[in-house]
Design an enzyme around this catalytic site. Structure first.
Site, PDB file in Angstrom:
ATOM      1  N   SER A  89       0.830  -1.205   0.000  1.00 24.42           N
ATOM      2  CA  SER A  89       0.000   0.000   0.000  1.00 24.42           C
ATOM      3  C   SER A  89       0.870   1.263   0.000  1.00 24.42           C
ATOM      4  O   SER A  89       1.697   1.427  -0.898  1.00 24.42           O
ATOM      5  CB  SER A  89      -0.967  -0.044   1.183  1.00 24.42           C
ATOM      6  OG  SER A  89      -2.020   0.874   1.005  1.00 24.42           O
ATOM      7  N   ASP A 235      -5.810  -3.837  -2.329  1.00 22.27           N
ATOM      8  CA  ASP A 235      -4.816  -3.466  -1.323  1.00 22.27           C
ATOM      9  C   ASP A 235      -4.229  -4.705  -0.636  1.00 22.27           C
ATOM     10  O   ASP A 235      -4.947  -5.540  -0.086  1.00 22.27           O
ATOM     11  CB  ASP A 235      -5.473  -2.560  -0.283  1.00 22.27           C
ATOM     12  CG  ASP A 235      -4.458  -1.875   0.620  1.00 22.27           C
ATOM     13  OD1 ASP A 235      -3.639  -2.586   1.225  1.00 22.27           O
ATOM     14  OD2 ASP A 235      -4.495  -0.635   0.718  1.00 22.27           O
TER      15      ASP A 235
END
Length: 760
Positions: A89, A235
């Site tokens: 991320s 993610d």
């Protein structure tokens, strides 16, 4: 069999003594054998033994992840070489930047200058939209990313598709845009994402670096998933927010692990569905982080910056996050300095690591493609990057924004290619998955808190890309004080979308009030006017800033007296004739512009030859110009509408009054054959206010206005002008601009009211 005689293989005694003496001498003079030969400040491990391979592991956490840059600055100041990086991320963004050759100082400058508010939205800037999308934004301001396709209502895969952030990432990684193995970067790198189909972590090690980073940070429900090699990726935090195992698989022997985990919310912070969903995500992430931390070895170094209440969306606190990251690394200085290398070795690392200035290549070919029903020629007409010229990033970004500004694409991306020693630019556009028919909504409200109010609620359905030239079928439905039904089929005639033809039909109702001028608010008569109009236009579009139309109109209208004495008559009539219209819009914002011009003009010539009951000419024109100095915006403008010659019916009457249109009067209180208005509006940006994620920009404004409505044969002169003005507080909202205002006009006419939906 007797054992072999090995005595003959031994060297003579003198020879053995010579070899022993030579070996002893070599031991004492060998480099590094004496402690005195090592640099006094260099750790013994760096000079007497092979240096361990150091892996940097960076976790996700939104804005909290900016602390990673502070850690990198400390590591470089202490001469610590990073041999490989694994990130998830925001950790993937920071890790990819460092792996691609950015220095910590460059990265700090980037995070301080990136327009984060724009990066995490998809909306094209108003000034970048096509002209038709500008019209949509003005008439129907609420866009919820809802569409209709295959007989069912669809929605976007996420609140944000990542278009703007993706373009920022593309530019940052332009020097490695041709893709390839991430092991060939200045520092080998891995971005960790999660396969939403299986829930397993995916380590991305090759391809488009910017796209890999986007996949790693595609928060489910917030960002649209990213498809890479047939996998739908989101993610990586939900599967592996602290990818220690990935770094070890890259050969790392010692790990520097930076965990910027988001803390769990307290009970008082769990008062909404969004906060509870975020809490569940945090719990899942903390569980997989705990599992990874249990695998830490004694020689690994764990850094946990004390970010306290700094949230995942607090990008306004960048400087604070940078400082906290640096301090976290400094708190482990004693352990970290054992990993330092000699100065000459570190300088050699920097020389190899730092990216060279990007040298734009000459583009040998440009290819525009994608999953779209539009002709490639239509998309190519939006591209100004030409073959045989050096790549210019500003021109390329304008090309991307111009295509995306058509507002029918979910994503518009680009890649640099190299085929057979030819360098190429490939632009790819992917249509919105929730189309091809899109919904927009509108809500407008006017209330003077004294019993007078007006509202409209509208829905617009636009079927886009009806054919390869990009035809559109626009349908509008509106209820309230002014019901309206309208349909238009817009057919471009060329691939450049410059010329078009547009048949249309419209039905509308409205009230026309006649007030006593000497008795405020007293109605003499109220007419209900109904009009049905059909026509066909031919036009010319000018870029995304203007449009010219000429056409034929034919309409039938009827008006009925709802309030008033017998002297006021009902009636009906036919109108028809030539119609011409022009528009210019270079404003930078649909609601509260700071620069640009907005102009409209129309000429309506009613002709008996086209079926009109009378001959008359109507003229409408209006101009506003926005200019800004610092936080102060000044918008002068004027409006004129009137029947300049011939006969007319009550349904040809024009009305004015209300906020910014002689603000002390009620909306539509003044009516006549002609109206004219000049005004000067000022806006001061007060900054952003609000609670939590619900924030809005507030404006303090004032206006000075002069105008009137004149009946037939009444002189339009200076003495007949009515002077008025207002003070107001305005705010941007998701349903359009909102204003709380106080208006004052000559004769002590005063109103206090609320307006929603009208521009400035």
């Amino acid at each position: 069999m007797p054992p072999p005689d090995v005595s003959r293989s031994r060297p003579p005694k003198r020879t053995r003594l010579f070899y022993l003496l030579l070996l002893s001498l070599a031991f004492f003079v060998a480099p590094g054998a004496s402690p005195a030969s090592a640099a006094p400040d260099t750790p013994a491990s760096a000079s007497t033994a092979k240096r361990p391979k150091i892996g940097l592991v960076l976790s996700g956490g939104g804005a909290r992840g900016i602390a990673h840059i502070g850690v990198l600055r400390f590591l470089e100041e202490r001469g610590i070489v990073v041999d490989c990086i694994a990130g998830t991320s925001m950790g993937a963004i920071v890790g990819a930047l460092y792996a691609a050759g950015y220095s910590p100082a460059e990265m700090e400058k980037l995070v301080l200058t990136i327009p984060w508010d724009k990066a995490f939205t998809d909306r094209p800037a108003y000034e970048e939209m096509s002209f038709r999308r500008k019209e949509d934004s003005l008439s129907h301001r609420i866009d919820l990313n809802i569409g209709i396709g295959e007989g069912k209502v669809k929605m976007a895969k996420g609140l944000v598709a990542g278009q703007n952030l993706g373009l920022i990432m593309k530019e940052l990684f332009i020097h490695v845009a041709e893709g390839g193995d991430f092991d060939r970067l200045p520092i080998p790198f891995r971005a960790v994402a999660a396969d939403i189909e299986t829930g397993k972590a995916v380590s991305l090690h090759q391809g488009d670096l910017a796209r890999a980073v986007m996949a790693s940070m595609a928060i489910p429900g917030v960002f649209a998933p990213v498809e890479i090699d047939g996998k739908i990726l989101v993610d990586g935090g939900i599967a592996d927010n602290l990818p220690l195992d990935v770094a070890r698989a890259m050969g790392a022997e010692v790990l520097i692990v930076v965990d910027i985990a988001t803390p769990l919310r307290k009970k008082e912070g769990l008062q909404s569905a969004a906060s509870i969903t975020a809490q569940i995500m945090t719990i899942l992430i903390q569980q997989n982080v705990a599992a990874r931390l249990s695998t830490l070895k004694e020689e690994d170094i764990l850094l946990r910056p004390d970010l306290k209440d700094l949230g995942t969306t607090d990008f306004s606190r960048v400087r604070e996050a940078l400082s906290i990251g640096y301090k976290a690394a400094a708190s482990q200085e004693e352990r970290l300095k054992t990993l330092a290398v000699p100065p000459d070795e570190f300088h050699a690392f920097l020389a190899k690591h730092r990216r060279a200035p990007f040298q734009p290549p000459v583009i040998d070919y440009v290819r525009v493609e994608g999953k779209t029903s539009l002709s490639p020629r239509v998309l190519a007409s939006q591209v100004e990057t030409k073959e045989g010229q050096k790549l210019d990033m500003k021109t390329l970004k304008d090309d991307i924004n111009r295509i995306y500004g058509l507002d029918i694409f979910e994503r518009v991306d680009f890649n640099l290619e190299k085929k057979d020693d030819r360098r190429g630019l490939a632009i790819k556009a992917v249509e919105k998955s929730w189309g091809p028919t899109f919904m927009r909504f509108n809500l407008s409200l006017a209330d003077n808190f004294s019993g007078s109010s007006d509202y409209t609620i509208g829905l617009q359905l636009t079927r886009t890309a009806v054919n390869s030239l990009g035809a559109e079928w626009r349908n509008s439905f509106q209820i309230g004080e002014t019901p309206r039904l309208a349909t238009e089929f817009y057919q471009p005639l060329d691939s450049g979308n410059r010329y078009f033809i547009a048949p249309l039909v419209e039905y509308m109702e409205r009230n026309i009030n006649l007030y006593k001028r000497d008795e405020p608010g007293t109605i003499l008569a109220r007419y209900r006017d109904r009009d049905l109009t059909a026509g066909i236009d031919m036009g010319r579009r000018f870029g995304n800033w203007g449009e010219l139309r000429v056409g034929l109109r034919r309409s039938y209208g009827a008006y009925r007296v709802n309030v008033g004495g017998p002297e006021y008559e009902s009636g009906s009539g036919n109108r028809g004739g030539l119609y011409s219209f022009f528009a210019v819009d270079t404003m930078d914002n649909a609601d509260y512009p700071k620069r640009g011009t907005w102009s409209r003009g129309a000429v309506k010539a009613n002709l008996p030859e086209v079926g009109s009951d009378f001959k008359a000419t109507g003229l409408e024109v209006g101009v506003d110009q926005a200019v800004t100095w610092r936080r102060l915006t000044v918008i002068p403008g004027f409006v004129y509408m009137g029947m300049v010659d011939g006969d007319s019916l009550i349904e040809d009457a024009y009305t004015t009054g209300g906020f910014l249109n002689l603000s002390g009067y009620l909306p539509g209180e003044l009516a006549g054959r002609e109206i004219g208005l000049g005004r000067l509006v000022t806006l001061t940006d007060l900054g952003t206010f609000g609670l939590g994620n619900f924030r809005s920009t507030l404006y303090l404004g004032a206006s000075l206005e002069a105008g009137n409505a004149w009946p037939k044969d009444a002189p339009m002169d200076w003495d007949s002008l009515i002077w008025a003005g207002s003070l107001f507080l305005g705010a941007k909202t998701f349903i359009g601009p909102a204003y709380l205002y106080y208006g004052l006009a000559e004769g002590r006419r005063q109103t206090v009211g609320l307006f929603i939906g009208q521009r400035y």
